[in-house]
Design an enzyme around this catalytic site. Structure first.
Site, PDB file in Angstrom:
ATOM      1  CE  LYS A 145     -47.385  73.255   9.327  1.00 21.38           C
ATOM      2  NZ  LYS A 145     -47.628  72.687   7.986  1.00 21.38           N
ATOM      3  CD  GLU A 169     -31.817  69.469  13.999  1.00 22.07           C
ATOM      4  OE1 GLU A 169     -30.955  69.697  13.127  1.00 22.07           O
ATOM      5  OE2 GLU A 169     -31.543  68.993  15.105  1.00 22.07           O
ATOM      6  CB  CYS A 188     -31.481  69.409   5.721  1.00 21.88           C
ATOM      7  SG  CYS A 188     -31.366  67.902   6.676  1.00 21.88           S
TER       8      CYS A 188
HETATM    9  P1  NAP Z   1     -40.258  75.490   5.295  1.00 18.11           P
HETATM   10  O1  NAP Z   1     -40.916  76.220   4.198  1.00 18.11           O
HETATM   11  O2  NAP Z   1     -39.510  76.253   6.310  1.00 18.11           O
HETATM   12  O3  NAP Z   1     -41.411  74.625   5.977  1.00 18.11           O
HETATM   13  C1  NAP Z   1     -41.174  73.765   7.064  1.00 18.11           C
HETATM   14  C2  NAP Z   1     -42.454  73.629   7.869  1.00 18.11           C
HETATM   15  O4  NAP Z   1     -42.778  74.885   8.464  1.00 18.11           O
HETATM   16  C3  NAP Z   1     -43.660  73.240   7.034  1.00 18.11           C
HETATM   17  O5  NAP Z   1     -44.486  72.407   7.786  1.00 18.11           O
HETATM   18  C4  NAP Z   1     -44.307  74.593   6.788  1.00 18.11           C
HETATM   19  O6  NAP Z   1     -45.648  74.506   6.454  1.00 18.11           O
HETATM   20  C5  NAP Z   1     -44.093  75.264   8.108  1.00 18.11           C
HETATM   21  N1  NAP Z   1     -44.171  76.727   8.067  1.00 18.11           N
HETATM   22  C6  NAP Z   1     -44.111  77.561   6.991  1.00 18.11           C
HETATM   23  N2  NAP Z   1     -44.204  78.842   7.400  1.00 18.11           N
HETATM   24  C7  NAP Z   1     -44.316  78.835   8.747  1.00 18.11           C
HETATM   25  C8  NAP Z   1     -44.431  79.844   9.750  1.00 18.11           C
HETATM   26  N3  NAP Z   1     -44.435  81.136   9.445  1.00 18.11           N
HETATM   27  N4  NAP Z   1     -44.499  79.465  11.042  1.00 18.11           N
HETATM   28  C9  NAP Z   1     -44.470  78.159  11.382  1.00 18.11           C
HETATM   29  N5  NAP Z   1     -44.373  77.156  10.483  1.00 18.11           N
HETATM   30  C10 NAP Z   1     -44.290  77.488   9.179  1.00 18.11           C
HETATM   31  O7  NAP Z   1     -39.266  74.401   4.755  1.00 18.11           O
HETATM   32  P2  NAP Z   1     -39.539  73.356   3.613  1.00 18.11           P
HETATM   33  O8  NAP Z   1     -39.392  74.035   2.322  1.00 18.11           O
HETATM   34  O9  NAP Z   1     -40.791  72.610   3.908  1.00 18.11           O
HETATM   35  O10 NAP Z   1     -38.357  72.301   3.866  1.00 18.11           O
HETATM   36  C11 NAP Z   1     -37.133  72.449   3.322  1.00 18.11           C
HETATM   37  C12 NAP Z   1     -36.150  73.041   4.320  1.00 18.11           C
HETATM   38  O11 NAP Z   1     -36.057  72.211   5.473  1.00 18.11           O
HETATM   39  C13 NAP Z   1     -34.758  73.105   3.758  1.00 18.11           C
HETATM   40  O12 NAP Z   1     -34.189  74.347   4.053  1.00 18.11           O
HETATM   41  C14 NAP Z   1     -34.032  71.997   4.505  1.00 18.11           C
HETATM   42  O13 NAP Z   1     -32.655  72.165   4.587  1.00 18.11           O
HETATM   43  C15 NAP Z   1     -34.689  72.014   5.817  1.00 18.11           C
HETATM   44  N6  NAP Z   1     -34.520  70.732   6.517  1.00 18.11           N
HETATM   45  C16 NAP Z   1     -33.643  70.698   7.572  1.00 18.11           C
HETATM   46  C17 NAP Z   1     -33.430  69.499   8.252  1.00 18.11           C
HETATM   47  C18 NAP Z   1     -32.468  69.433   9.404  1.00 18.11           C
HETATM   48  O14 NAP Z   1     -32.513  68.435  10.123  1.00 18.11           O
HETATM   49  N7  NAP Z   1     -31.616  70.421   9.608  1.00 18.11           N
HETATM   50  C19 NAP Z   1     -34.110  68.355   7.859  1.00 18.11           C
HETATM   51  C20 NAP Z   1     -34.992  68.425   6.791  1.00 18.11           C
HETATM   52  C21 NAP Z   1     -35.193  69.636   6.136  1.00 18.11           C
HETATM   53  P3  NAP Z   1     -46.118  74.224   4.925  1.00 18.11           P
HETATM   54  O15 NAP Z   1     -44.984  73.625   4.200  1.00 18.11           O
HETATM   55  O16 NAP Z   1     -47.180  73.275   5.096  1.00 18.11           O
HETATM   56  O17 NAP Z   1     -46.520  75.506   4.378  1.00 18.11           O
END
Ligand code: NAP
Ligand code: MG
Length: 501
Positions: A205, A279, A313
Site C-alpha cells: 500500500k 522503519e 527520515c
Molecule cells: P505515516 O502517517 O505513518 O504514514 C505511513 C504509511 O502508513 C502511509 O501509507 C499511511 O497511509 C499509512 N497509515 C496511516 N495510518 C495507518 C494505520 N492506522 N494503519 C496502517 N497504515 C497506516 O507517515 P508519513 O507521514 O507518511 O511518513 C513520514 C514518516 O515516515 C516520518 O516519521 C519518517 O521519519 C518516516 N520514515 C521512516 C523511514 C525509515 O526508513 N525509518 C523512511 C521514510 C520515512 P496514508 O498516508 O495514505 O494515509
C-alpha cells in the site's frame, strides 16, 4: 559550475537581479524545466490485484503539490479489496512463487530492474510531479537506487543458502507492506525487492499523496510477465493500511512511516503471530568538531536537511557544533542557504521543491511557530516562494534548549535546530538525548574521534564526513523509537525468511 547547474549542459544566463535574494546570491538561473510531454498519465487508476486491474468502490484524487492541480484519480481500497489482494497473494505464493527455484525468481527481478532503467526518465518525472521533490533528486538519486535495489536482490535470489550458512532459508509467505510519501518508489523497491527475492508474495500500500509511481511500477511487473498475484498494489489512505495490518491472512507486516502509526501497528500485531519490521521516524544530529573541514561540513549539513525538503527520515535535523567554530559554521550556513533555489520541482536548477501536502505544510508551520514561542531564535533565508503550491523556506533555529520541541520532535521539513557543545562527551550526550535513534553524522579530521563517536551514538546509521549516502548492500534501521529490524543488505533478507536449522 554555474554553467553545469543551469540545465544539464545549457549555458548559464546572467540575469538582472529582480529581488533582494538575487542581490545576495549574485546569480539566478534561466528556467530549465524537464519536459513532461512523454509522460503518460491516465485519468483514473484501478487497484492491481491478482494480475488484473480491479475497480475500487471509492476513488481519491492525487495532486501535484507544486501546482495544486489534480494529476489523476486512484482507487481507495476497502477491507473487501484488501481481502481479495491477500487471497491472490496467497494463491500465487502457494502455487507458483514460493516453490519457484531462486534462479528463476532472480530472472524476473533482473527484468524489472532493467525495465526501470529503460523507463527511468518517465518514472523520475512522475515522482517529482506527484510528490514535489526536485527532478535532480528523483533522476539522480531515487531512480538509480531503485534499479540498484532490484539488481542487488535479484542477485541474492539463488544464493540465499550462502547468506545463511548451515540454515535452510524458506519464504515466510505473504507480506503486507505499507510505505510513506517521502521516497515513494524507493520505499516500494526497499520493500518489494527483498520480499520477492526470498520467495514471498506481496500486497503493497503506497501513501495516499504519492500513489502514481507504485501504480506505474505495477505496469512494469505486468510487462515483465510476473505470475498473477505475486505483486498486488492497493492504493488508499490510513484505513486501507489498517485493513491490511489487521488481515489474518498475512505472515509479515513491513511498515515505513511515522513512529505514532508504527506504535499503533505494533499494538495491533501483538499476539497475531505475524512477523514485523518497522522503519520509523528520526531526529538525527550532526556533530561538527573544531578540526572539521568546515566548508565540506556546511555542504553536508545543507544536503542533510534541505535535500528532499527535509522529508527524509534520517535527515540531519539537529546540528551540534563545537563552540570554537559555531559562529563560523552558522555564518557560512546562512550564506549557503541564501543560494538555494526553491521552486518548480521539474526545473533542473531547483534545490528545494514543494512540501508534499497541505497537511504536512501545516505540521511544519505549527512546529516552527512553537520553536519561536518556546524561545529559540528563528532565521529564514530570503527566497521568494511561488504563489501556488505548498512551500517552506529553508529555516534554522539558534538559542535552542534540549527541551524545545524543535530539538526533540521530528519536523519532517527544511528546518534545522542548532546547539553547541564543548567536549566530545557533551556532544555525544546531547546527540543521544532524543527518543529516536535512526542516524547521525560526525565531522572531524581525526579518525579516532570518528570511531569514538560512532561507537557511542545510539543510532542505526552513522556517516563520517559525509551524509545521506545509501546503498542496497548496507543495512538500514533504527534504535529506540526509530524502529524494529533492518532493511537492506544481508540483514534485510533475514526479515523475509524462515531460517530452518
Ligand atoms: P505515516 O502517517 O505513518 O504514514 C505511513 C504509511 O502508513 C502511509 O501509507 C499511511 O497511509 C499509512 N497509515 C496511516 N495510518 C495507518 C494505520 N492506522 N494503519 C496502517 N497504515 C497506516 O507517515 P508519513 O507521514 O507518511 O511518513 C513520514 C514518516 O515516515 C516520518 O516519521 C519518517 O521519519 C518516516 N520514515 C521512516 C523511514 C525509515 O526508513 N525509518 C523512511 C521514510 C520515512 P496514508 O498516508 O495514505 O494515509
Ligand atoms: Mg500527490
Amino acid at each position: 559550475m554555474a554553467a553545469e547547474r543551469a540545465g544539464g549542459g545549457g549555458r548559464a544566463r546572467k540575469v538582472v537581479p529582480k529581488s533582494d535574494h538575487d542581490f545576495v546570491t549574485g546569480t539566478s538561473y534561466a528556467p530549465a524545466p524537464e519536459s513532461s510531454d512523454h509522460v503518460k498519465l491516465a485519468k483514473n487508476y484501478d487497484l492491481f490485484i491478482g494480475g488484473k486491474w480491479v475497480k475500487a468502490g471509492k476513488r481519491m484524487k492525487t495532486v501535484n503539490p507544486a501546482t495544486e492541480k489534480v494529476l489523476a484519480e486512484v482507487g481507495e481500497a476497502g477491507a473487501k479489496e484488501v481481502d481479495l489482494a491477500v487471497k491472490a497473494a496467497r494463491k500465487a505464493h502457494d502455487s507458483v512463487w514460493g516453490k519457484m527455484p531462486g534462479r528463476e525468481r532472480g530472472k524476473y527481478l533482473f527484468r524489472v530492474a532493467r525495465l526501470l532503467q529503460e523507463r527511468a526518465r518517465e518514472f523520475a518525472i512522475i515522482e517529482s510531479m506527484d510528490g514535489g521533490k526536485p527532478i535532480r533528486e528523483s533522476r539522480d538519486v531515487d531512480l538509480p537506487l531503485v534499479a540498484a535495489h532490484f539488481f542487488y536482490h535479484a542477485g541474492w535470489a539463488d544464493k540465499l543458502e550462502y547468506a545463511f550458512p548451515g540454515r535452510k532459508p524458506r519464504p515466510l509467505g505473504v507480506a503486507g507492506q505499507i510505505i510513506p510519501w517521502n521516497f515513494p518508489l524507493l520505499m516500494a523497491a526497499w520493500k518489494l525487492a527483498p520480499a520477492l527475492a526470498c520467495g514471498n508474495t506481496v500486497v503493497l500500500k503506497p501513501a495516499e499523496t504519492t500513489p502514481l509511481t507504485a501504480l506505474k511500477l505495477a505496469g512494469l511487473f505486468e510487462e515483465a510477465e510476473f505470475p498473477d498475484g505475486v505483486v498486488n498494489i492497493v492504493t488508499g489512505g490510513g484505513a486501507t493500511g489498517q485493513a491490511l495490518v489487521e488481515h489474518p491472512g498475512l505472515d509479515k507486516i513491513a511498515f515505513t512511516g511515522s513512529t505514532a502509526v508504527g506504535k499503533m501497528i505494533q499494538r495491533s500485531l501483538a499476539k497475531s503471530g505475524k512477523r514485523h519490521t518497522l522503519e520509523l521516524g528520526g531526529k538525527a544530529a550532526h556533530l561538527i568538531f573544531e578540526d572539521a573541514p568546515i566548508n565540506q561540513a556546511v555542504e553536508g549539513i545543507v544536503n542533510g536537511i534541505f535535500f528532499n525538503q527535509g522529508h527524509v527520515c534520517c535527515a540531519g535535523s539537529r546540528l551540534l557544533v563545537q563552540e570554537g567554530v559555531a559562529e563560523e559554521v552558522i555564518r557560512k550556513l546562512k550564506r549557503r542557504m541564501e543560494t538555494l533555489v526553491v521552486g518548480d520541482p521539474l526545473d533542473k536548477n531547483t534545490d528545494i521543491g514543494a512540501i508534499n501536502s497541505q497537511e504536512q505544510l501545516g505540521r511544519i508551520t505549527k512546529l516552527v511557530a512553537c520553536g519561536t514561542e518556546e524561545g529559540a531564535r528563528c532565521w529564514q533565508s530570503g527566497q521568494q516562494l511561488p504563489g501556488r503550491g505548498y512551500w517552506f523556506k529553508p529555516t534554522l533555529f539558534t538559542d535552542c534548549a534540549q527541551s524545545h520541541r524543535v530539538v526533540q520532535e521530528e519536523i519532517f521539513g527544511p528546518v534545522l535546530a542548532i546547539q553547541t557543545f564543548r567536549t566530545t562527551e557533551e556532544g555525544i550526550e546531547k546527540a543521544n538525548n532524543t527518543p529516536y535513534g535512526l542516524s547521525g553524522g560526525v565531522w572531524t579530521d581525526k579518525g579516532s574521534k570518528i570511531f569514538k563517536v560512532a561507537g557511542a551514538m545510539r543510532a542505526g546509521v552513522l556517516w563520517a564526513n559525509t551524509y545521506n549516502k545509501f546503498d542496497p548492500t548496507s543495512p538500514f534501521g533504527g534504535y529506540k523509537e526509530s524502529g524494529v529490524g533492518r532493511e537492506g543488505g544481508v540483514h534485510g533478507l533475514g526479515g523475509y525468511l524462515e531460517l530452518q536449522e
